[in-house]
Scaffold this active site. Structure first.
Site, mmCIF file in Angstrom:
data_model
loop_
_atom_site.group_PDB
_atom_site.id
_atom_site.type_symbol
_atom_site.label_atom_id
_atom_site.label_comp_id
_atom_site.label_asym_id
_atom_site.label_seq_id
_atom_site.Cartn_x
_atom_site.Cartn_y
_atom_site.Cartn_z
ATOM 1 N N ASN A 106 0.864 -1.185 0.000
ATOM 2 C CA ASN A 106 0.000 0.000 0.000
ATOM 3 C C ASN A 106 0.899 1.233 0.000
ATOM 4 O OD1 ASN A 106 -1.800 2.043 0.500
ATOM 5 N ND2 ASN A 106 -2.415 1.322 2.536
ATOM 6 N N LYS A 150 0.057 4.207 -0.204
ATOM 7 C CA LYS A 150 -0.614 5.371 0.384
ATOM 8 C C LYS A 150 -0.439 6.594 -0.527
ATOM 9 C CE LYS A 150 -0.223 3.195 4.855
ATOM 10 N NZ LYS A 150 -0.092 3.307 6.292
ATOM 11 N N HIS A 201 -9.481 1.114 4.961
ATOM 12 C CA HIS A 201 -8.213 1.302 5.683
ATOM 13 C C HIS A 201 -8.449 2.236 6.867
ATOM 14 C CE1 HIS A 201 -4.099 2.429 6.603
ATOM 15 N NE2 HIS A 201 -3.723 1.350 5.933
ATOM 16 N N GLU A 220 -6.868 4.630 7.925
ATOM 17 C CA GLU A 220 -6.675 6.051 7.600
ATOM 18 C C GLU A 220 -7.906 6.627 6.914
ATOM 19 O OE1 GLU A 220 -2.961 5.402 5.583
ATOM 20 O OE2 GLU A 220 -2.048 4.880 7.513
ATOM 21 N N GLU A 267 -5.029 -4.929 10.679
ATOM 22 C CA GLU A 267 -4.025 -3.884 10.878
ATOM 23 C C GLU A 267 -4.303 -3.150 12.188
ATOM 24 O OE1 GLU A 267 -2.196 -2.707 6.801
ATOM 25 O OE2 GLU A 267 -3.816 -1.341 7.273
ATOM 26 N N GLY A 292 2.834 2.328 10.865
ATOM 27 C CA GLY A 292 3.772 3.434 10.719
ATOM 28 C C GLY A 292 4.524 3.787 11.998
ATOM 29 N N SER A 351 3.843 -2.046 10.284
ATOM 30 C CA SER A 351 5.301 -2.079 10.464
ATOM 31 C C SER A 351 5.925 -3.411 10.037
ATOM 32 C CB SER A 351 5.669 -1.743 11.913
ATOM 33 O OG SER A 351 5.231 -0.432 12.235
HETATM 34 P P1 13P Z 1 3.220 0.448 7.661
HETATM 35 O O1 13P Z 1 3.721 -0.828 7.046
HETATM 36 O O2 13P Z 1 3.940 1.663 7.155
HETATM 37 O O3 13P Z 1 3.189 0.351 9.158
HETATM 38 O O4 13P Z 1 1.704 0.640 7.176
HETATM 39 C C1 13P Z 1 0.824 -0.400 7.280
HETATM 40 C C2 13P Z 1 -0.388 -0.084 6.527
HETATM 41 O O5 13P Z 1 -1.162 0.778 6.917
HETATM 42 C C3 13P Z 1 -0.644 -0.824 5.280
HETATM 43 O O6 13P Z 1 -1.919 -0.592 4.812
#
Ligand code: 13P
Length: 265
Positions: A12, A14, A105, A107, A177, A183, A223
């Site tokens: 992803n 983002k 997601h 976010e 997740e 992150g 992560s």
């Molecule tokens: P990270 O791997 O940067 O922690 O992000 C995970 C994520 O949100 C994947 O959709």
């Protein structure tokens, strides 16, 4: 091989890499990714999820070389097929380029107000248009610390994934997740990721029966790196990963390599 389910590694991106940078990066990693996914590791699927504006560019690069185990995914879509919805993309549009879409997601839920009800509508729309939905669920830090993980997961699964059409039950991918691991560099332990994944599979079984639960793909996200991916894949209920930050670097190839190795064990 640990089970019959395909191992899925989805990247992803983002809100990173517009068309130019996306093309550069894709060309950098594609040949190596192809070797990994194509030859010895036929049970591995890699899904690249660039921002919407870069989908066409990456699509063309994938098309040119017919990489069979590398697919494209969108990061979101609306559930309506067309109309006055400024800024949105429809399942029909996604279907032109992608076989996959990330939905719900954290976010999107946090910053754009997505609810389980919307994720439910989007999931149905994805199935209708032959797009594989990768539905994200997970608890936040306060919920985790209060021991509410299972309660939150249950509410999300029941809210977003009830009444799915029987013929598509086996196509669903759920990404667990935990928000506190996204992150932060603080991944969940393989035990946590594994136990929650087992719980999700159990729940899905309660809703749709054993066959659907066995076919369900569950990914861990938060992560994930080349260094820790094997420990997650080692759990029988974890079928791969949804990778954020580590999918933006050339090292993503190494991550996929480690996943392929772990999946063969
Ligand atoms: P990270 O791997 O940067 O922690 O992000 C995970 C994520 O949100 C994947 O959709």
């Amino acid at each position: 091989m640990k089970h019959a389910r395909t191992t899925i590694i989805a990247g992803n991106w983002k809100m990173n890499y517009g068309p130019k940078r996306a093309a550069q990066f894709t060309m950098e990693i594609l040949p190596q990714l192809n070797q990994l996914t194509h030859h010895d590791h036929n049970n591995l699927l890699c899904i690249l999820c660039p921002p919407t504006i870069s989908l066409e560019t990456v699509h063309q690069l994938l098309q040119m070389s017919h990489y069979p185990h590398i697919e494209l995914g969108a990061q979101n879509m609306y559930f309506e097929e067309q109309g006055a919805f400024t800024g949105e993309i429809s399942p029909l549009m996604v279907h032109e380029l992608c076989r996959n879409v990330i939905l719900g997601h954290s976010e999107r839920r946090m910053y754009f107000g997505e609810t389980d009800e919307m994720v439910h509508k989007k999931t149905l729309a994805a199935f209708k248009h032959a797009i594989r939905p990768i539905v994200c669920i997970g608890e936040n830090l306060a919920q985790y610390e209060a021991g509410q993980t299972e309660q939150v997961i249950r509410a999300q699964v029941q809210g977003a994934l009830s009444q799915l059409p029987e013929e598509h039950l086996g196509e669903l991918v759920i990404a667990y997740e935990p928000i506190w691991a996204i992150g932060t560099g603080k991944a969940a332990t393989p035990d946590i990721a594994g136990n929650v994944s087992s719980f999700i599979r159990h729940l899905y079984g309660e809703m749709y029966g054993r066959e659907a639960a066995t076919a369900l793909h569950i990914l861990y996200g938060g992560s994930v790196t080349a260094a820790n991916i094997s420990s997650f894949i080692g759990h029988p209920d974890v079928d791969g990963a949804l990778v954020g930050g580590a999918s933006l670097k050339p090292d993503f190839v190494e991550l996929v390599h480690q996943a392929a190795e772990a999946a063969l064990l």
